[in-house]
Motif scaffolding. Structure first.
Motif, PDB file in Angstrom:
ATOM      1  N   GLU A  93     -25.108 -34.747  33.332  1.00  0.00           N
ATOM      2  CA  GLU A  93     -25.128 -36.288  34.186  1.00  0.00           C
ATOM      3  C   GLU A  93     -26.318 -36.742  35.267  1.00  0.00           C
ATOM      4  O   GLU A  93     -26.793 -37.915  35.320  1.00  0.00           O
ATOM      5  CB  GLU A  93     -24.066 -36.204  35.328  1.00  0.00           C
ATOM      6  N   TYR A  94     -26.958 -35.306  35.279  1.00  0.00           N
ATOM      7  CA  TYR A  94     -27.944 -35.689  35.785  1.00  0.00           C
ATOM      8  C   TYR A  94     -29.948 -35.602  34.718  1.00  0.00           C
ATOM      9  O   TYR A  94     -30.982 -36.034  35.736  1.00  0.00           O
ATOM     10  CB  TYR A  94     -28.408 -34.862  37.155  1.00  0.00           C
ATOM     11  N   LEU A  95     -29.163 -35.952  33.510  1.00  0.00           N
ATOM     12  CA  LEU A  95     -30.249 -36.223  32.759  1.00  0.00           C
ATOM     13  C   LEU A  95     -29.788 -37.279  32.367  1.00  0.00           C
ATOM     14  O   LEU A  95     -29.960 -38.416  32.590  1.00  0.00           O
ATOM     15  CB  LEU A  95     -29.479 -35.392  31.160  1.00  0.00           C
ATOM     16  N   ASP A  96     -31.345 -38.141  31.777  1.00  0.00           N
ATOM     17  CA  ASP A  96     -31.953 -39.353  31.399  1.00  0.00           C
ATOM     18  C   ASP A  96     -31.145 -39.776  30.259  1.00  0.00           C
ATOM     19  O   ASP A  96     -31.001 -38.713  29.472  1.00  0.00           O
ATOM     20  CB  ASP A  96     -33.479 -39.559  31.132  1.00  0.00           C
ATOM     21  N   SER A  97     -30.732 -41.100  30.220  1.00  0.00           N
ATOM     22  CA  SER A  97     -30.848 -41.291  28.972  1.00  0.00           C
ATOM     23  C   SER A  97     -31.518 -41.193  27.387  1.00  0.00           C
ATOM     24  O   SER A  97     -30.932 -40.387  26.270  1.00  0.00           O
ATOM     25  CB  SER A  97     -30.649 -42.760  28.801  1.00  0.00           C
ATOM     26  N   LEU A  98     -32.309 -40.818  27.501  1.00  0.00           N
ATOM     27  CA  LEU A  98     -33.433 -40.317  27.053  1.00  0.00           C
ATOM     28  C   LEU A  98     -33.535 -38.916  25.966  1.00  0.00           C
ATOM     29  O   LEU A  98     -33.153 -38.855  25.076  1.00  0.00           O
ATOM     30  CB  LEU A  98     -35.224 -40.740  26.658  1.00  0.00           C
TER      31      LEU A  98
END
Ligand code: ZN
Length: 197
Positions: A180-185
């Motif tokens: 949940e804390y990661l960016d989309s890329l």
């Protein structure tokens, strides 16, 4: 100085939320003391409604209707790919990355004998039934790396028919890191770099 009990009660309740310390909770409570009665009632009602929050009868995602948007989408149901996630947040993070077009199974956690979370709580029978129903060829385990997460993946692998391809996303996801804390890329990269389990 002792705070009034009515304020203490709200501060205590708010402090249970992640990221909210006692100081923040007190600040928020004091803001609410200036609210109109109907604003307070609305907030209380919204919290109360969480008790009857519905889940998609197929994948277990929280939703208002019987079926969530993903499970109501025929194209996605016919994709023959299913992604197993721990919770709604992980699912939203993957949806935001826009790189997954299959269906989900939301476990609502990972195996944790100490907390009494076993295969039943994760609805793994339902997962197995849907793998058959939708003739799923590929399962992506988007489960965070942890002892419990790894044990959960191992159990799912054991349960599934041998011909199902089982992959786990891992690349770019830090050990102990949460989706949940990661960016989309990073999530799209992790999905692209899924590896066999
Ligand atoms: Zn669903």
């Amino acid at each position: 100085m002792e705070l009034p009990r009515k304020i203490q009660a709200v501060v205590k309740a708010l402090s249970r939320l992640p990221g909210v310390g006692e100081k923040t909770a007190l600040r928020q409570t004091l803001v609410m003391t200036r609210w109109h009665a109907n604003e307070i009632s609305e907030l209380a009602k919204a919290f109360e409604n969480l008790q009857t929050l519905g889940k998609c009868i197929e994948c277990g995602m929280y939703c208002d209707e019987k079926l969530c948007v993903v499970c109501s989408d025929e194209t996605r149901c016919e994709s023959e790919v299913l992604c197993v996630v721990e919770n709604l947040n992980d699912c939203l993070a993957i949806e935001k990355s826009g790189t997954f077009s299959g269906i989900y199974h939301v476990m609502g956690g990972v195996l944790n004998p100490l907390l009494g979370i076993g295969p039943n709580e994760l609805e793994l029978d339902q997962l197995l039934a849907r793998v058959k129903k939708y003739q799923i060829k590929e399962i992506i385990l988007a489960v965070n790396s942890s002892v419990e997460g790894d044990a959960t993946c191992a159990l799912i692998k054991e349960m599934l028919p041998e011909e199902t391809q089982i992959l786990r996303i891992g690349f770019g996801i830090p050990m102990g890191g949460s989706l949940e804390y990661l960016d989309s890329l990073t999530i799209s990269k992790a999905l692209e770099n899924r590896r066999h389990l």
